[in-house]
Scaffold this active site. Structure first.
Site, mmCIF file in Angstrom:
data_model
loop_
_atom_site.group_PDB
_atom_site.id
_atom_site.type_symbol
_atom_site.label_atom_id
_atom_site.label_comp_id
_atom_site.label_asym_id
_atom_site.label_seq_id
_atom_site.Cartn_x
_atom_site.Cartn_y
_atom_site.Cartn_z
ATOM 1 N N ASP A 47 53.831 26.910 9.581
ATOM 2 C CA ASP A 47 55.239 26.947 9.190
ATOM 3 C C ASP A 47 56.063 25.953 10.006
ATOM 4 O OD1 ASP A 47 54.573 28.577 11.392
ATOM 5 O OD2 ASP A 47 56.465 29.656 11.243
ATOM 6 N N GLU A 114 54.766 31.421 12.925
ATOM 7 C CA GLU A 114 55.001 31.187 14.354
ATOM 8 C C GLU A 114 56.486 31.038 14.644
ATOM 9 O OE1 GLU A 114 55.483 28.713 18.046
ATOM 10 O OE2 GLU A 114 56.144 28.319 15.998
#
Length: 457
Positions: A47, A114
């Site tokens: 991400d 994350e």
């Protein structure tokens, strides 16, 4: 993205699987004769932080990232670039696809979420990974290697505050604070940059006595990005508008002087709203909320004594919102000491209980304890000297690398983190130095070959 990488693995004849959370692992067998070399895990997250300037319409679910090169740096057009952690993911794929590379058993671990919660690492399956060495490819400083990081936790504050109807003599105005640089709430927290929530609340404090009442508030978009912009709608008595404008103009100049050399492009504006609101917080509730936000911990709390120049504990007032009397705050506390993280969270609880708010702690994750005597670190330093002619700086980062969580689940792992030169992460100023990417790739490649050749049976 996971599906894209699974198709890529299939095209390259590589096995892959997911854990129950959805984290992806791609495996590649060792080069012939190196089957007994230590297994290496290449780790990054899939991400990115999706940030765009307010005046630049961009739909991250559909629109491509538009890039350009300027003075040796790759940048994006008014959005985040995604070098954090796209470059780490790309490097892992490049290693897996390099048929000329001599290597031991390889695993590429791509984690999810994350940036928003560390959810991928926190929910990573245990007894799944097979390697004994983990190379985290999520650092952002050329010539440095990281061996430790801060832990952290989200502190969420919520309250339903009393409202009342607007009076006949009240007008609706929007107060905006824009033009800040922003940045990463960990690695940039000590650089003296402005926090839009902190500064707009300071502006609201100057209106005390003018009868200003909050209608709504929206500041920041992510708890791990320094807020660049914040907006508040106010109910103001008609005869107070002129004095308030003058007060805000003076404050704008004060703030620009205070933030000189860092955030002097700050802009503070009061403009009439297109439509009149029906209700605002009561004057007492509005004052209590502004006072609590003004007193909340924000910025660097303490520098480390053990590790010179490293922030030990900090807090970022990341996302603040108010709508229809519903108040919500999400702050991100970071510390090298879990006890300090707990203490800051408790201070939020104590402070906001005074206005009847509820506080909870979410997504807590541990830090990564440094091991300066690591054999892996010694190997990396030796190769860095041989290839680049200099010693790398050995660092501890005030940010939430996934290594702390991964080490908790797999205590046997020996880990380091390194990467290319990235600046402005988590903001539209994000950029990567192209030359440093080549250097990063060279180090990664030679490290994997050295591990295979030194320890192959």
């Amino acid at each position: 993205m996971v599906a894209v990488l699974e198709r890529w693995a299939d095209e390259h004849g590589l096995s892959h699987d997911r854990d129950t959370f959805g984290n992806l692992r791609i495996r590649k067998p060792a080069s012939p004769g190196h089957e007994r070399a230590p297994g290496v895990i290449l780790q990054g997250h899939l991400d990115m932080v999706a940030q765009a300037n307010a005046d630049h319409p961009h739909d991250f679910t559909r629109d491509p990232i538009e890039t350009y090169v300027a003075e040796g740096w790759l940048r994006a057009c008014q959005t985040t670039l995604g070098a954090d952690n796209g470059l780490g993911v790309a490097a892992a794929l490049a290693i897996l696809g390099d048929e000329s590379l001599t290597h031991g058993p390889l695993e590429a671990l791509f984690t999810l979420e994350e940036e928003s919660s560390m959810g991928g690492a926190l929910n990573l399956a245990e007894d799944w990974l097979e390697g004994s060495i983990l190379l985290n490819l999520d650092s952002e400083d050329r010539g440095q290697v990281y061996i430790g990081c801060a832990g952290g936790a989200d502190v969420v504050v919520e309250a339903q505050l009393p409202t009342s109807a607007l009076n006949d003599d009240e007008q609706t105005w929007q107060l905006s604070l824009t033009g800040l640089v922003g940045g990463h709430s960990g690695i940039d927290i000590h650089k003296g940059r402005g926090n839009a929530n902190r500064l707009l609340v300071r502006a609201l404090r100057t209106l005390e006595g003018a009868g200003a009442r909050l209608i709504d508030y929206h500041g920041g978009t992510l708890r791990n990005a320094l807020p660049r912009e914040a907006f508040a709608s106010l109910a103001l008595p008609v005869d107070e508008v002129g004095p308030v404008q003058a007060r805000l103009e003076a404050l704008e100049q004060e703030l620009r002087v205070e933030l000189s050399g860092v955030d002097e492009k700050l802009t503070l504006r009061l403009t009439p709203c297109a439509s009149r609101a029906d209700e605002a917080l009561t004057e007492a509730a509005s004052q209590l909320l502004v006072n609590a936000l003004h007193a909340a911990p924000c910025g660097v709390e303490r520098m480390s004594v053990e590790v010179s120049g490293v922030v030990e504990t900090s807090n970022n007032l990341g996302v603040v919102s108010l709508e229809n009397g519903r108040f919500r705050l999400c702050a991100l506390v970071r510390s090298l000491r879990d006890s300090a993280t707990a203490d800051i969270a408790d201070r939020f609880t104590a402070l906001f209980s005074l206005i009847g708010a509820r506080t909870r702690v979410e997504n807590a994750y541990p830090g990564w304890t440094p091991n300066p005597e690591s054999e892996l670190l010694a190997r990396f330093r030796r190769l860095h000297r041989q290839r680049l002619g200099s010693d790398p700086e050995v660092k501890v980062i005030h940010a939430g690398l996934e290594c702390g969580i991964l080490g908790g689940k797999y205590p046997h792992l020996e880990m380091i983190s390194f990467g290319p030169q990235i600046r402005g992460a988590h903001s539209p100023d994000e950029r990567v130095e192209i030359e440093s990417v080549a250097e990063f790739w060279q180090l990664l490649r030679v490290l994997i070959e050295d591990l295979a050749n030194d320890q192959a049976a």
